[in-house]
Design a protein around this motif. Structure first.
Motif, mmCIF file in Angstrom:
data_model
loop_
_atom_site.group_PDB
_atom_site.id
_atom_site.type_symbol
_atom_site.label_atom_id
_atom_site.label_comp_id
_atom_site.label_asym_id
_atom_site.label_seq_id
_atom_site.Cartn_x
_atom_site.Cartn_y
_atom_site.Cartn_z
ATOM 1 N N THR A 881 36.303 19.742 53.702
ATOM 2 C CA THR A 881 36.219 21.158 53.361
ATOM 3 C C THR A 881 35.060 21.437 52.405
ATOM 4 N N VAL A 882 34.335 22.478 52.715
ATOM 5 C CA VAL A 882 33.192 22.850 51.878
ATOM 6 C C VAL A 882 33.693 23.198 50.478
ATOM 7 N N GLY A 883 33.196 22.497 49.479
ATOM 8 C CA GLY A 883 33.546 22.803 48.091
ATOM 9 C C GLY A 883 34.739 22.040 47.577
ATOM 10 N N ALA A 884 35.454 21.290 48.452
ATOM 11 C CA ALA A 884 36.673 20.622 48.001
ATOM 12 C C ALA A 884 36.375 19.615 46.893
ATOM 13 N N SER A 885 35.300 18.840 47.051
ATOM 14 C CA SER A 885 34.983 17.836 46.031
ATOM 15 C C SER A 885 34.688 18.509 44.700
ATOM 16 N N ALA A 886 33.931 19.589 44.752
ATOM 17 C CA ALA A 886 33.593 20.277 43.512
ATOM 18 C C ALA A 886 34.837 20.914 42.898
ATOM 19 N N LEU A 887 35.765 21.380 43.723
ATOM 20 C CA LEU A 887 37.001 21.951 43.183
ATOM 21 C C LEU A 887 37.785 20.878 42.435
ATOM 22 N N ALA A 888 37.762 19.643 42.964
ATOM 23 C CA ALA A 888 38.441 18.546 42.274
ATOM 24 C C ALA A 888 37.742 18.251 40.947
ATOM 25 N N HIS A 889 36.406 18.271 40.945
ATOM 26 C CA HIS A 889 35.670 17.956 39.710
ATOM 27 C C HIS A 889 35.857 19.015 38.640
ATOM 28 N N THR A 890 35.985 20.262 39.057
ATOM 29 C CA THR A 890 35.978 21.351 38.072
ATOM 30 C C THR A 890 37.370 21.815 37.689
ATOM 31 N N GLU A 891 38.385 21.233 38.322
ATOM 32 C CA GLU A 891 39.740 21.734 38.108
ATOM 33 C C GLU A 891 40.122 21.758 36.633
ATOM 34 N N LYS A 892 39.786 20.687 35.927
ATOM 35 C CA LYS A 892 40.208 20.588 34.525
ATOM 36 C C LYS A 892 39.014 20.799 33.579
ATOM 37 N N GLN A 893 37.920 21.280 34.119
ATOM 38 C CA GLN A 893 36.708 21.390 33.304
ATOM 39 C C GLN A 893 36.876 22.418 32.186
ATOM 40 N N LYS A 894 36.373 22.058 31.008
ATOM 41 C CA LYS A 894 36.451 22.963 29.862
ATOM 42 C C LYS A 894 35.188 23.830 29.804
ATOM 43 N N GLY A 895 35.293 24.915 29.055
ATOM 44 C CA GLY A 895 34.110 25.701 28.762
ATOM 45 C C GLY A 895 33.706 26.648 29.872
ATOM 46 N N ARG A 896 34.651 26.948 30.771
ATOM 47 C CA ARG A 896 34.308 27.874 31.847
ATOM 48 C C ARG A 896 34.825 29.273 31.515
ATOM 49 N N LEU A 897 34.237 30.270 32.151
ATOM 50 C CA LEU A 897 34.747 31.637 32.013
ATOM 51 C C LEU A 897 35.941 31.800 32.940
ATOM 52 N N LYS A 898 37.040 32.305 32.377
ATOM 53 C CA LYS A 898 38.262 32.460 33.175
ATOM 54 C C LYS A 898 38.597 33.934 33.321
ATOM 55 N N LEU A 899 39.203 34.276 34.435
ATOM 56 C CA LEU A 899 39.582 35.679 34.656
ATOM 57 C C LEU A 899 40.918 35.960 33.960
ATOM 58 N N VAL A 900 40.948 37.007 33.157
ATOM 59 C CA VAL A 900 42.192 37.411 32.491
ATOM 60 C C VAL A 900 42.404 38.906 32.698
ATOM 61 N N GLY A 901 43.662 39.311 32.560
ATOM 62 C CA GLY A 901 43.983 40.733 32.521
ATOM 63 C C GLY A 901 44.071 41.159 31.068
ATOM 64 N N PHE A 902 43.704 42.395 30.773
ATOM 65 C CA PHE A 902 43.836 42.856 29.386
ATOM 66 C C PHE A 902 44.302 44.299 29.360
ATOM 67 N N LYS A 903 44.852 44.669 28.209
ATOM 68 C CA LYS A 903 45.307 46.036 27.980
ATOM 69 C C LYS A 903 44.682 46.466 26.668
ATOM 70 N N THR A 904 44.069 47.642 26.611
ATOM 71 C CA THR A 904 43.444 48.040 25.343
ATOM 72 C C THR A 904 44.527 48.421 24.343
ATOM 73 N N GLU A 905 44.187 48.218 23.081
ATOM 74 C CA GLU A 905 45.180 48.473 22.031
ATOM 75 C C GLU A 905 45.422 49.956 21.851
ATOM 76 N N ASN A 906 44.362 50.717 21.981
ATOM 77 C CA ASN A 906 44.488 52.153 21.736
ATOM 78 C C ASN A 906 43.877 52.937 22.889
ATOM 79 N N PRO A 907 44.708 53.476 23.799
ATOM 80 C CA PRO A 907 44.159 54.204 24.955
ATOM 81 C C PRO A 907 43.239 55.351 24.545
ATOM 82 N N ALA A 908 43.416 55.871 23.346
ATOM 83 C CA ALA A 908 42.559 56.988 22.916
ATOM 84 C C ALA A 908 41.118 56.553 22.695
ATOM 85 N N ASP A 909 40.859 55.241 22.620
ATOM 86 C CA ASP A 909 39.498 54.751 22.427
ATOM 87 C C ASP A 909 38.612 55.013 23.639
#
Lengths: 996, 81
Positions: A881-909
């Protein structure tokens, strides 16, 4: 000025007047004039001022080889007036002047030339170092030719054309025309390029008698030119591009050029790119400038320039012309101008012998004194020429002649630019005095005058021979014809002995080897004294040949002069390297016409009529939102598409999703191909079911996501994101290129349209239009069904939940899209159906935490980073599979940008903009998508942040400069809005609504 | 894109119609081999970058869509036999 009349060579129509504006006055000329000849006819002698010394400059050649006659025309700087046809109403301005070309307040610079030796800016002004930044500003201001307003809007129409040929001939003179005819006679497709507006080359302005080899054709050369031109133009296999300048020659025989549009053409200039099997260069010669003191004073011109002014434009260049030449064509010009009415006090020839005796007899007949082994030493006068000092070559004897024109040339130089661009080397030939091509690349040929031939039948035969060689390159057998023409040529005079004289004994202070850069012989000597002793180094040290003419003037004089100065038997200087463009076109020509191509979906017009705001998304036009018409009470425009969102969440809405990439992949190895490119185990898709999966590249970075449906045995239907549609088939094939798999992939993107019906009432709408059982039990979430609508429209239906509600995607042939659209609108009326656009879709899918690749990912984002790592099936190594080896290498890699959900503290901002940086003392990530959620009454979004910040409840600082609200940062007008990391999805986390 | 390329299906066409697919490095190694990051990097990212004739992949993207190999002289940028 009165024009000469009734010459067979004239290319003007004296009856048709045209006028242009210069220096606030109107100047009249005639049809056929170039800007330069029109001004010359009106007595203009000074056209511009030189770059450094602001010396007056006039007409010198007529082919735009130097900057002397560059002017600003209708706001466009550096127009070559010598080969730009004059048009009615043109507005012409002199360049590089403070005042006018005649009265330039910068003219004192000429007196300062002693202070500006070669390379002076490398040497002085550097101590103390603090001076340099000040000086550089002054130098930059003084340097450069022409000015352009940043607001200038380039007028005209620019086009491009990409013709194919078997043989391309560069140069439409006698040799070029004969080469074109010879190749075309073999049935080959020929393209002929000619820089001047019409064919003819050196024959075109000459009335010397032509005698063919067989002796049966006798006529003036100009008539012979027309005879050949008519044959060429009438030949069905030859396509002529006149007024077309070659710019480059590239490997594989690609020739680039640009064509100047005439008044009847639809373009101002057009780019021409020719692919050819073989090329013939028959570019002929230019006159090599003779070097002497004040050799660029207005009134000094090339003999050919004086000759063509009279013969082509009917303008005698002046009253009295002294000739100082080194070639027979110069003698011919003197004789012809004498016959046309000019006084010729003398002709000086640098050659002691070797002249054509017939020409000398003609001179004698007219009692024009002929000086063998003499040359001009100095031109004198104010702005215009008054007298000329001629001298023997050793300077022992001198004589002055009063005159207003000095026609001067040291000899000829071949125009080898196209050949050297093609990869040929140049070698000095002591017989012709030329630098001639050597080591010619395959399928490149030279012919005619540039090889040293001067006898007309020899020029023509050499052209025919080159045309035959070119035909041979194309696989045509031409041995007999080649033998015949070679025998004919052997009986004709070969290349003539030429002059390699450069200059007499001059001080060199005002002897200009390069006009454009004001580079004198003295500068060249200085460079050599400094150790820059080869032409390439001299060019860089003195800047000779770096101006707009690109070596047109110094070209072959520089190496000849260097050879003279080196006094070494081993020295073999060569001309400096020629680079493209040989002649500069407008940048607008390279930009071409902007073909902005975009696609419309089959229901584009319905959406536009419903108030859809259509905008470009990639190649497509899509509806961003429909909100402006949906709120009759509140006319203000709602960019958040609130009503569309609320209608989907509460009732039902429909979206045109036709831009999705759609493919059919089938064949006995189709599954292998799917397993190769999709990260999931695609063998688990059973017939009638679908699977959401993603594709990665070999770096494990996610490039596409979509749904794969198994329609039958070895037959799959898959969707891709809109942007990847064009690449997908290629991607599949690339990754199976080493396999002998039997499968086919067909792009159905434009063949099928897609409507997304979404909202709690979606099923009730669907039930109205089909007889098929679409109940939850019969058509559950994540299922695929085929049925017909109103017993006619074949529908491929998928139950999906991108926006988080009960939702169907209907894939139908594009031709059925308008009907289905109207049927749905009609059936949905009672449930309050409304259109929704991309904005509403984007907000709703974000509330569900669904990603759009490209919004929630970038080049370096892996499948793990956006939380889709679960799609990857690691148990199928046999699929590679294309990318499978790299997925194995990067699975536990540190220092990457991760996608998160967020909610602002003050909607009035307020809502941070997409792309806003997330920062503390440094940038830690950025906001991908952020919206106010009407469903949840909070501001939520998704962001890519450093993994350390990805834990739930982490406080994120979002940097904004919208000036709205938030916490002001000290000492700046910027604000931080704060948000907390929260789990996703935000809306309906259990997914109950889409599984209703 | 001065190179002209011979597509096995469509014949000799101008270079603009094609997409470059990299040097011909042979079929992809087994995943067990690529489990070593250095071997993976060698296969995915390292190239010979030969100055001279090399075998490489091209796709006739604006034509028939075929991937195929040609030999190209990278110095002269022309297809060779």
């Amino acid at each position: 000025m009165n024009r000469l009349k009734n010459l067979p060579t004239l290319q003007i129509d004296p009856e048709k007047k045209i006028s242009l504006r210069y220096k606030g006055k109107s100047y009249e000329g005639v049809q056929g004039d170039t800007i330069a000849t029109l001004l010359y006819a009106n007595g203009i002698r000074v056209f511009a001022r030189s770059l450094k010394y602001h010396r007056p400059r006039g007409l010198y050649s007529l082919d735009g080889e130097c900057s002397n006659t560059l002017m600003e025309v209708d706001g466009i700087p550096n127009v070559r007036c010598e080969n730009t046809p004059a048009r009615e109403g043109m507005n012409v301005k002199a360049q590089n002047v403070l005042g006018s070309a005649d009265r330039d307040f910068m003219a004192f610079m000429d007196k300062m030339s002693r202070a500006m030796p070669a390379g002076f800016y490398y040497k002085i002004f550097h101590k103390p170092a603090s001076v340099w930044p000040l000086v550089i500003k002054r130098i930059r201001k003084a340097a450069g030719l022409g000015k352009m307003s940043p607001d200038f809007d380039m007028p005209g129409a620019y086009d491009e054309i990409y013709p194919r040929a078997d043989v391309c001939v560069v140069g439409g003179g006698p040799a070029g025309m004969c080469a074109a005819l010879a190749a075309a006679e073999q049935g080959l497709r020929v393209i002929l390029l000619e820089a001047r507006p019409r064919l003819g080359g050196s024959y075109d302005y000459r009335c010397t008698q032509y005698h063919s080899v067989s002796g049966d054709r006798n006529m003036p050369l100009c008539q012979r030119a027309r005879e050949l031109a008519e044959q060429v133009e009438a030949h069905p296999c030859i396509r002529v591009f006149a007024h077309t300048f070659l710019t480059g020659v590239y490997g594989g025989h690609v020739l680039t050029a640009f064509q100047q549009g005439g008044e009847a053409d639809h373009f101002t200039q057009r780019y021409v790119e020719i692919r050819t099997e073989s090329m013939v260069a028959a570019t002929g010669c230019t006159e090599r400038p003779l070097l002497f003191e004040n050799n660029e004073k207005p009134g000094v011109m090339q003999p050919g320039c004086a000759h063509r002014l009279a013969r082509t434009w009917g303008l005698l260049p002046g009253k009295t012309a002294v000739f100082s030449i080194g070639h027979d064509a110069g003698i011919e010009a003197a004789i012809d101008l004498s016959d046309l009415g000019m006084e010729i006090p003398c002709v000086a020839d640098v050659r002691e012998d070797g002249q054509d005796p017939l020409l000398l007899a003609e001179l004698e007949k007219r009692q024009i004194p002929f000086y063998r082994g003499w040359a001009a030493l100095c031109a004198e006068g104010g702005k215009n020429l008054k007298k000329v000092c001629l001298s023997t070559l050793n300077g022992k004897h001198q004589k002055n002649f009063a005159c207003d024109i000095l026609a001067a040339a040291a000899g000829l130089s071949p125009l080898t630019g196209p050949l050297t661009l093609a990869g040929a080397g140049l070698k000095y030939d002591s017989h012709s005095g030329f630098f001639l091509p050597e080591d010619m690349p395959e399928n490149i040929h030279a012919a005619g005058h540039l090889l040293g031939y001067e006898y007309p039948p020899a020029i023509e035969s050499s052209g025919t021979l080159a045309g035959l060689w070119a035909a041979a390159d194309c696989g045509v057998s031409v041995q007999n014809a080649v033998r015949e023409i070679s025998e004919e040529m052997a009986a004709l005079p070969g290349p003539l002995r030429g002059s390699k004289f450069v200059c007499g004994p001059v001080s060199g202070k005002k002897t200009f080897i390069c006009f454009d850069e004001d580079c004198t012989l003295k500068n060249t000597d200085q460079a050599m004294a400094e150790g820059f002793d080869v032409p390439e180094l001299i060019k860089r040290f003195t800047s000779a040949g770096t101006g707009p003419g690109q070596g047109g003037i110094p070209g072959h004089n520089l190496p000849l002069y260097v050879a003279l100065s080196q006094a070494s038997p081993d020295s073999s200087p060569r001309p400096t390297t020629t680079r493209s463009p040989l002649t500069p076109p407008y940048l607008a020509t390279y930009a071409g016409s902007s073909h902005d191509m975009s696609k419309r979906t089959p229901v584009h017009d319905f959406q536009a009529a419903s108030g859809g705001r259509m905008e470009r998304v990639g190649v497509w036009n899509r509806a961003r939102r429909f909100s402006q018409n949906q709120s009759p009470k509140n006319k203000s425009d709602d960019a958040t598409a609130r009503r569309e969102i609320e209608n989907v969440r509460n009732n039902v809405g429909m979206l045109d999703a036709s831009t999705l990439g759609k493919f059919r992949i089938f064949g006995q190895d189709a599954l292998k191909a799917l397993q190769r490119v999709y990260v999931s185990d695609m063998s688990r898709v059973s017939e009638g079911r679908m699977k959401y999966s993603a594709m990665c590249n070999e770096d494990g970075c996610v490039i596409d996501d979509g749904v794969v449906t198994k329609c039958g045995e070895n037959d799959y239907y898959l969707t891709t994101s809109t942007g990847r549609a064009g690449m997908t088939a290629e991607w599949f094939r690339f990754h199976s290129r080493y396999e002998k798999w039997d499968y086919h992939i067909v792009n159905l993107t434009d063949a099928y349209g897609v409507i997304n019906l979404a909202g709690p009432s979606a099923r009730r709408v669907l039930e109205k239009i089909t007889d098929a059982d679409v109940s939850h039990g019969a058509f559950p979430f994540s299922a695929y069904r085929e049925f017909s609508v109103q017993n006619v429209i074949p529908v491929r239906a998928m139950r999906l939940g991108f926006v988080g509600e009960l939702s169907y995607e209907f894939h139908v042939p594009s031709s059925f899209m308008p009907s289905l659209w109207q049927i749905l609108e009609e059936a949905g009326k009672e449930f309050g159906i409304q259109n929704f656009g991309l904005e509403a879709q984007s907000t709703m899918r974000m509330e569900k935490g669904h990603v759009i690749l490209g919004s929630e990912s970038e080049q370096r984002t892996t499948l793990h980073d956006i939380g889709l790592g679960f799609l990857w099936h690691r148990g199928k190594p046999e699929a590679k599979t294309v990318g499978a080896s790299a997925l194995a290498h990067t699975e536990k890699q540190k220092g990457r940008l991760k996608l998160v959900g967020f909610k602002t503290e003050n909607p009035a901002d307020g809502v941070p903009k997409d792309g806003a940086p997330i920062a503390d003392d440094r940038i830690r990530g950025y906001v991908c998508t952020c919206r106010y959620s009407y469903s949840l009454k909070v501001t939520i979004g998704m962001a890519l942040v450093e993994d350390e910040l990805a834990a739930e409840n982490t406080r994120l600082g979002i940097y904004t400069n919208d000036g709205f609200a938030g916490e002001a940062m000290p000492d700046s007008g910027e604000y931080m809005k704060y948000a907390r990391v929260v789990p996703m999805p935000f809306y309906d986390p259990e997914g109950k609504r889409m599984k209703m | 894109m001065s190179v002209s390329i011979t597509c096995p299906v469509c014949g000799k066409r101008k270079g603009y119609e094609f997409r470059f697919g990299g040097e011909d490095k042979g079929a992809k190694p087994e995943e067990s081999v690529l489990a070593d990051p250095a071997a993976w990097c060698d296969y995915v990212h390292m190239n010979e970058c030969r100055a001279g004739v090399q075998k490489e992949w091209w796709c006739h993207k604006d034509g028939c869509g075929t991937w195929f190999c040609i030999k190209r002289d990278t110095v002269k940028n022309i297809e060779v036999k």
